[in-house]
Design a protein around this motif. Structure first.
Motif, PDB file in Angstrom:
ATOM      1  N   HIS A 107      28.820  47.544  45.136  1.00  0.00           N
ATOM      2  CA  HIS A 107      30.463  47.172  46.033  1.00  0.00           C
ATOM      3  C   HIS A 107      30.150  46.665  47.497  1.00  0.00           C
ATOM      4  CE1 HIS A 107      30.329  50.522  49.173  1.00  0.00           C
ATOM      5  NE2 HIS A 107      29.428  50.964  48.474  1.00  0.00           N
ATOM      6  N   GLY A 116      35.541  41.854  45.033  1.00  0.00           N
ATOM      7  CA  GLY A 116      35.936  43.242  44.625  1.00  0.00           C
ATOM      8  C   GLY A 116      37.061  43.896  43.705  1.00  0.00           C
ATOM      9  N   THR A 117      37.419  42.754  44.216  1.00  0.00           N
ATOM     10  CA  THR A 117      38.315  42.333  42.284  1.00  0.00           C
ATOM     11  C   THR A 117      38.596  41.904  41.474  1.00  0.00           C
ATOM     12  OG1 THR A 117      39.522  40.405  43.462  1.00  0.00           O
ATOM     13  CG2 THR A 117      40.870  42.592  44.438  1.00  0.00           C
ATOM     14  N   ARG A 118      37.581  41.489  41.564  1.00  0.00           N
ATOM     15  CA  ARG A 118      36.599  40.988  40.213  1.00  0.00           C
ATOM     16  C   ARG A 118      35.861  41.358  39.356  1.00  0.00           C
ATOM     17  NH1 ARG A 118      40.535  38.565  41.484  1.00  0.00           N
ATOM     18  NH2 ARG A 118      40.641  36.593  41.900  1.00  0.00           N
ATOM     19  N   ARG A 121      35.762  42.248  35.847  1.00  0.00           N
ATOM     20  CA  ARG A 121      35.755  41.060  34.882  1.00  0.00           C
ATOM     21  C   ARG A 121      34.290  40.461  33.982  1.00  0.00           C
ATOM     22  NH1 ARG A 121      39.806  36.331  36.749  1.00  0.00           N
ATOM     23  NH2 ARG A 121      41.693  37.433  37.166  1.00  0.00           N
ATOM     24  N   GLU A 130      34.538  31.283  41.787  1.00  0.00           N
ATOM     25  CA  GLU A 130      34.776  32.800  41.512  1.00  0.00           C
ATOM     26  C   GLU A 130      32.878  32.670  41.184  1.00  0.00           C
ATOM     27  OE1 GLU A 130      38.913  34.486  40.961  1.00  0.00           O
ATOM     28  OE2 GLU A 130      37.496  34.337  39.194  1.00  0.00           O
TER      29      GLU A 130
END
Ligand code: ATP
Length: 236
Positions: A107, A116-118, A121, A130
């Motif tokens: 993390h 963090g938000t991916r 995915r 990205e």
């Protein structure tokens, strides 16, 4: 001790001399830019330092020994890097971290690289920028002593670039050494402690970016230094 020590390095591919007597020493903790026209030998330099190819002649040392022995202490972002497509970002960072004794928390790496938000995915669902950030995360997770970055910000927007350099500089402040190739001279002026210009597989200029920019214009200095190789090399 020099983190990188290359002397008299030649790398030939048939008739092509990708490197032709390269001498390069880099001290610990520096951020060093590797510049040069297309085909000057930048990627070949990284491949030698990573033990992906062997020199035809000359000596290559990384962290005081042969490149193969330093592998676990070196993080890299290569132009050719392939990634498994169906794995998630988090899984991949965790997997690579497992191979390193001093790995950062997953993390933490994802937060540092703005992913963090991916985390959930799959690699296939990432944008180009990205994907570059994921490559940086994979390079950083093992807390490497040497970071080798081949055109790392090529696909990044302005904000991602800025965040990228914050991370690279933070790694250097923590004692890591960074060698990066770029064609972006503004990036060199802003982020490098030292710039090394290659032409025809050897070093033609080496110094603080400001000292290379004769009259303050780094681009003019670059064109002047790299031009002989573009024109076919040493015909004068
Ligand atoms: P660019 O800015 O275009 O990425 P570069 O400075 O990274 O260029 P290299 O990729 O190191 O340049 O290539 C140096 C020279 O060696 C080029 O002439 C290239 O065509 C040649 N070369 C590199 N790898 C190989 C290979 N595997 N086989 C044959 N020639 C090669």
């Amino acid at each position: 001790m020099d983190v990188i020590a290359m002397s008299g390095v030649v790398k030939s591919y048939g008739d092509v001399r990708a490197l032709d007597g390269l001498d390069l020493r880099v001290e610990r903790g520096l951020v060093v830019a590797l510049l040069g026209a297309n085909g000057a030998g930048k990627t070949t330099t990284f491949e030698l330092l990573l033990d992906l190819v062997r020199p035809t002649a000359g000596r290559v040392e990384v962290l005081g020994g042969p490149p193969g022995a330093a592998r676990g202490r070196v993080g890299a972002m290569l132009q050719s890097a392939g990634l498994p497509e169906q794995v998630t970002v988090r899984e991949l960072v965790r997997l690579v971290g497992r191979a390193h004794p001093r790995a950062l928390q997953v993390h933490e790496v994802l937060a540092r690289t703005g992913l963090g938000t991916r985390a959930r995915r799959t690699v296939t669902a990432l944008s180009g920028g990205e994907r570059q950030r994921l490559l940086l995360a994979l390079a950083l997770v093992g807390q490497p002593e040497l970071l080798l970055l081949d055109e790392p910000t090529a696909a990044m927007d302005v904000l991602s670039r800025r965040a990228f350099w914050e991370q690279a500089r933070a790694a250097a402040a923590g004692g890591a050494t960074v060698l990066f190739a770029t064609h972006d001279l503004a990036e060199v002026a802003a982020f490098a402690d030292r710039a090394v210009v290659l032409a025809g597989g050897r070093v033609v200029a080496d110094g603080a970016p400001a000292s290379l920019a004769l009259g303050g214009d780094l681009e003019a200095a670059f064109v002047h230094l790299a031009a002989p190789a573009v024109a076919g090399g040493g015909h004068r």
